[in-house]
Design an enzyme around this catalytic site. Structure first.
Site, PDB file in Angstrom:
ATOM      1  N   ASP A   1      89.366  63.069  54.872  1.00 24.74           N
ATOM      2  CA  ASP A   1      88.313  62.809  55.858  1.00 24.74           C
ATOM      3  C   ASP A   1      87.160  62.206  55.069  1.00 24.74           C
ATOM      4  O   ASP A   1      86.575  62.869  54.219  1.00 24.74           O
ATOM      5  CB  ASP A   1      87.918  64.151  56.495  1.00 24.74           C
ATOM      6  CG  ASP A   1      86.712  64.058  57.428  1.00 24.74           C
ATOM      7  OD1 ASP A   1      86.029  63.012  57.438  1.00 24.74           O
ATOM      8  OD2 ASP A   1      86.454  65.054  58.135  1.00 24.74           O
TER       9      ASP A   1
ATOM     10  N   ASP B   1      89.559  63.035  62.728  1.00 23.47           N
ATOM     11  CA  ASP B   1      88.707  62.334  61.754  1.00 23.47           C
ATOM     12  C   ASP B   1      89.352  62.198  60.378  1.00 23.47           C
ATOM     13  O   ASP B   1      88.664  61.933  59.395  1.00 23.47           O
ATOM     14  CB  ASP B   1      87.341  63.038  61.645  1.00 23.47           C
ATOM     15  CG  ASP B   1      87.461  64.487  61.174  1.00 23.47           C
ATOM     16  OD1 ASP B   1      88.594  64.951  60.946  1.00 23.47           O
ATOM     17  OD2 ASP B   1      86.408  65.140  61.049  1.00 23.47           O
ATOM     18  N   ASP B   2      90.671  62.372  60.295  1.00 27.73           N
ATOM     19  CA  ASP B   2      91.354  62.297  59.003  1.00 27.73           C
ATOM     20  C   ASP B   2      92.202  61.042  58.859  1.00 27.73           C
ATOM     21  O   ASP B   2      93.067  60.771  59.691  1.00 27.73           O
ATOM     22  CB  ASP B   2      92.236  63.531  58.826  1.00 27.73           C
ATOM     23  CG  ASP B   2      91.400  64.776  58.667  1.00 27.73           C
ATOM     24  OD1 ASP B   2      91.059  65.104  57.526  1.00 27.73           O
ATOM     25  OD2 ASP B   2      91.047  65.392  59.702  1.00 27.73           O
TER      26      ASP B   2
ATOM     27  N   ASP C   1      94.732  67.894  62.772  1.00 24.75           N
ATOM     28  CA  ASP C   1      93.278  67.940  62.569  1.00 24.75           C
ATOM     29  C   ASP C   1      92.736  69.243  63.143  1.00 24.75           C
ATOM     30  O   ASP C   1      93.293  69.785  64.102  1.00 24.75           O
ATOM     31  CB  ASP C   1      92.603  66.747  63.256  1.00 24.75           C
ATOM     32  CG  ASP C   1      91.107  66.688  62.933  1.00 24.75           C
ATOM     33  OD1 ASP C   1      90.734  67.029  61.791  1.00 24.75           O
ATOM     34  OD2 ASP C   1      90.318  66.284  63.806  1.00 24.75           O
TER      35      ASP C   1
ATOM     36  N   TYR D   1      82.040  75.879  51.874  1.00 27.46           N
ATOM     37  CA  TYR D   1      82.693  75.255  53.023  1.00 27.46           C
ATOM     38  C   TYR D   1      82.369  73.761  53.093  1.00 27.46           C
ATOM     39  O   TYR D   1      81.204  73.374  53.050  1.00 27.46           O
ATOM     40  CB  TYR D   1      82.232  75.932  54.316  1.00 27.46           C
ATOM     41  CG  TYR D   1      82.807  75.258  55.550  1.00 27.46           C
ATOM     42  CD1 TYR D   1      84.180  75.251  55.763  1.00 27.46           C
ATOM     43  CD2 TYR D   1      81.986  74.616  56.466  1.00 27.46           C
ATOM     44  CE1 TYR D   1      84.720  74.633  56.867  1.00 27.46           C
ATOM     45  CE2 TYR D   1      82.518  73.987  57.576  1.00 27.46           C
ATOM     46  CZ  TYR D   1      83.890  74.004  57.766  1.00 27.46           C
ATOM     47  OH  TYR D   1      84.426  73.372  58.876  1.00 27.46           O
TER      48      TYR D   1
ATOM     49  N   LYS E   1      87.506  71.626  57.139  1.00 35.46           N
ATOM     50  CA  LYS E   1      88.803  72.286  57.030  1.00 35.46           C
ATOM     51  C   LYS E   1      89.772  71.363  56.291  1.00 35.46           C
ATOM     52  O   LYS E   1      89.494  70.186  56.086  1.00 35.46           O
ATOM     53  CB  LYS E   1      89.289  72.602  58.437  1.00 35.46           C
ATOM     54  CG  LYS E   1      90.029  73.911  58.616  1.00 35.46           C
ATOM     55  CD  LYS E   1      89.360  75.118  58.023  1.00 35.46           C
ATOM     56  CE  LYS E   1      90.108  76.406  58.266  1.00 35.46           C
ATOM     57  NZ  LYS E   1      89.450  77.542  57.645  1.00 35.46           N
TER      58      LYS E   1
ATOM     59  N   ASP F   1      92.570  69.791  56.878  1.00 33.51           N
ATOM     60  CA  ASP F   1      93.498  69.291  57.888  1.00 33.51           C
ATOM     61  C   ASP F   1      94.774  68.766  57.229  1.00 33.51           C
ATOM     62  O   ASP F   1      94.729  67.843  56.434  1.00 33.51           O
ATOM     63  CB  ASP F   1      92.778  68.225  58.706  1.00 33.51           C
ATOM     64  CG  ASP F   1      91.510  68.811  59.313  1.00 33.51           C
ATOM     65  OD1 ASP F   1      91.556  69.958  59.785  1.00 33.51           O
ATOM     66  OD2 ASP F   1      90.479  68.134  59.276  1.00 33.51           O
TER      67      ASP F   1
ATOM     68  N   ARG G   1      83.779  74.238  63.366  1.00 35.31           N
ATOM     69  CA  ARG G   1      83.238  74.635  62.061  1.00 35.31           C
ATOM     70  C   ARG G   1      84.280  75.290  61.169  1.00 35.31           C
ATOM     71  O   ARG G   1      83.933  76.091  60.280  1.00 35.31           O
ATOM     72  CB  ARG G   1      82.027  75.561  62.250  1.00 35.31           C
ATOM     73  CG  ARG G   1      80.881  74.851  62.944  1.00 35.31           C
ATOM     74  CD  ARG G   1      79.775  75.778  63.353  1.00 35.31           C
ATOM     75  NE  ARG G   1      78.776  75.035  64.116  1.00 35.31           N
ATOM     76  CZ  ARG G   1      77.699  74.484  63.579  1.00 35.31           C
ATOM     77  NH1 ARG G   1      77.477  74.578  62.300  1.00 35.31           N
ATOM     78  NH2 ARG G   1      76.855  73.818  64.329  1.00 35.31           N
TER      79      ARG G   1
HETATM   80  P1  13P Z   1      86.885  68.597  60.018  1.00 38.49           P
HETATM   81  O1  13P Z   1      87.433  69.590  59.029  1.00 38.49           O
HETATM   82  O2  13P Z   1      87.953  67.937  60.837  1.00 38.49           O
HETATM   83  O3  13P Z   1      85.969  67.611  59.342  1.00 38.49           O
HETATM   84  O4  13P Z   1      86.019  69.427  61.071  1.00 38.49           O
HETATM   85  C1  13P Z   1      84.936  70.160  60.601  1.00 38.49           C
HETATM   86  C2  13P Z   1      84.150  70.820  61.671  1.00 38.49           C
HETATM   87  O5  13P Z   1      83.131  71.422  61.334  1.00 38.49           O
HETATM   88  C3  13P Z   1      84.588  70.781  63.078  1.00 38.49           C
HETATM   89  O6  13P Z   1      83.715  71.463  63.929  1.00 38.49           O
HETATM   90 MG    MG Z   2      89.434  66.627  60.230  1.00 38.47          MG
HETATM   91 MG    MG Z   3      85.164  65.834  59.491  1.00 37.33          MG
END
Ligand code: 13P
Ligand code: MG
Ligand code: MG
Ligand code: 13P
Length: 389
Positions: A11, A49-50, A128, A225, A228, A230, A262
């Protein structure tokens, strides 16, 4: 001649927020891979978004040349993301210097080297708003559960079963378990998908690799953090391996995974077409897409968007129902992830801020110490800001 199929993903900026990848970023990635003579073929795509770089080549797994190409591509695409002020530009590129392999630097990688069979169907799964352990349950069903995979019963070449390589993400160790003999031992570990994840699967009859998954945990690399992890997953199909339909079948019953808003919530993994892989409800719910290819002398013939089929409508409906059930809990578990998983989100900063205000509960007869609430102005934030939330 042996071929290597690699999927390297990151991402490097979301459009809008964390929902999708802007087409200019995908265009730049396509242009850059197109200039390389290291690849036999490639396909640039995204889920949410990946960005996923799907590549075939003759360099083998862990090739500095291929990893370097992916790293440089993500670096340069980040420049486009910065110019367009995309959200969290460069989010997954956690280190400045490339040192021969993207593992440990932020991007996720799954790869397999094999002799291309007379017909070589492969599926690239990409998700994702979730984490690598999300593949544990479906991989178990595909390669070990005859109620999912009729081939385990009716294909003689599948009767010997499959070996699972499992990573302990926190302990940084790995183990190989042979199924069906060790099914119950395997489940003891992979039933805790935030701690133990399936990395690879091998056919015991063919002695060949048939699945490979990303296992990167960004928070374990960064110590904080940063979104995530993905995950992506490669699965080879047919002729002694699960049929294409058997590899897709677990997703007909959406399961709960960690991720979503998040990176801190439990929600259903919804199978959907690429077109629909743009999560927006509370940044979710988590999505999985599946692109099918036939390899022909290393060329990626495809893709076919496997979940773009009304047969998956019911699964999407079920996932929506499950999402409503979870959302009703708001900030409570089990929607919010359990405490040990929250350790890897932004919770430690909140705990640090409040640590001094926790007082022992007085024993009977002991006077209570005065408890001071934030109203007196004692509990101010530490002023630190997060890179990504
Ligand atoms: P991503 O890990 O897909 O960037 O999403 C992060 C996030 O905070 C979604 O609410
Ligand atoms: Mg993502
Ligand atoms: Mg993201
Ligand atoms: P066909 O008869 O359509 O080739 O299908 C064979 C099969 O094994 C389907 O899973």
């Amino acid at each position: 001649m042996r071929i290597t199929l690699s999927c390297i993903k990151a991402d490097v900026g979301g459009f809008v927020g964390h929902g999708e990848v802007h087409p200019e970023l995908l265009g730049r990635a396509h242009e850059l891979l197109g200039k390389s003579d290291a690849l036999v073929d490639f396909h640039v795509t995204r889920v949410g978004d990946d960005i996923n770089l799907i590549m075939t080549h003759r360099e083998g797994v862990d090739s500095p040349r291929i990893h370097g190409l992916a790293w440089d591509t993500f670096k340069q695409v980040t420049e486009v993301a910065k110019r367009l002020k995309q959200y969290g530009a460069g989010q997954d590129l956690l280190v400045d210097a490339f040192s021969g392999n993207v593992r440990g630097l932020g991007p996720g990688v799954c790869e397999m080297e094999f002799e291309e069979r007379p017909s070589e169907p492969v599926i690239v799964f990409m998700a994702d708003k979730t984490e690598p352990g999300a593949w544990n349950l479906p991989l178990y069903k595909v390669f070990a559960d005859p109620f999912n995979t009729p081939g385990l019963v009716i294909d003689n070449k599948m009767h010997k079963g499959f070996d699972f390589v499992v990573h302990d993400l926190k302990g940084n160790t790995q183990i190989r378990m042979s199924c069906p003999e060790e099914l119950y031992d395997l489940l003891m570990y992979i039933g805790a998908p935030h701690a133990y994840v399936i990395k690879e699967i091998y056919s015991r009859e063919l002695g060949e690799i048939c699945a490979s998954a990303t296992t990167t945990k960004l928070s374990l690399i960064a110590g904080r953090y940063v979104g995530k992890d993905d995950p992506s997953l490669l699965v080879r199909c047919q002729s002694g391996l699960p049929a294409v339909g058997e590899a897709l079948e677990p997703f007909a019953w959406p399961h709960f995974v960690g991720g979503w808003m998040r990176g801190s919530h439990c929600g259903p993994l919804m199978p959907c077409a690429l077109e629909q892989a743009r999560p927006s409800r509370l940044d979710g719910p988590p999505r999985v897409v599946a692109l099918g290819f036939q390899l022909a002398e290393g060329k990626l013939v495809g893709p076919r968007d496997m979940f773009a089929d009304p047969a998956w409508d019911k699964a999407r409906e079920m996932a929506n129902e499950m999402a409503y059930t979870m959302r009703r809990h708001g900030p409570f578990e089990p929607h919010r992830l359990s405490l040990d998983e929250m350790e890897y989100t932004t919770m430690p900063q909140i705990m640090e801020r409040l640590a001094a205000r926790w007082q022992p509960i007085p024993e009977p007869g002991q006077p209570a110490r005065e408890l001071v609430g934030a109203g007196r102005g004692h509990a101010r934030g530490d002023g630190r800001t997060l890179d990504v939330d």
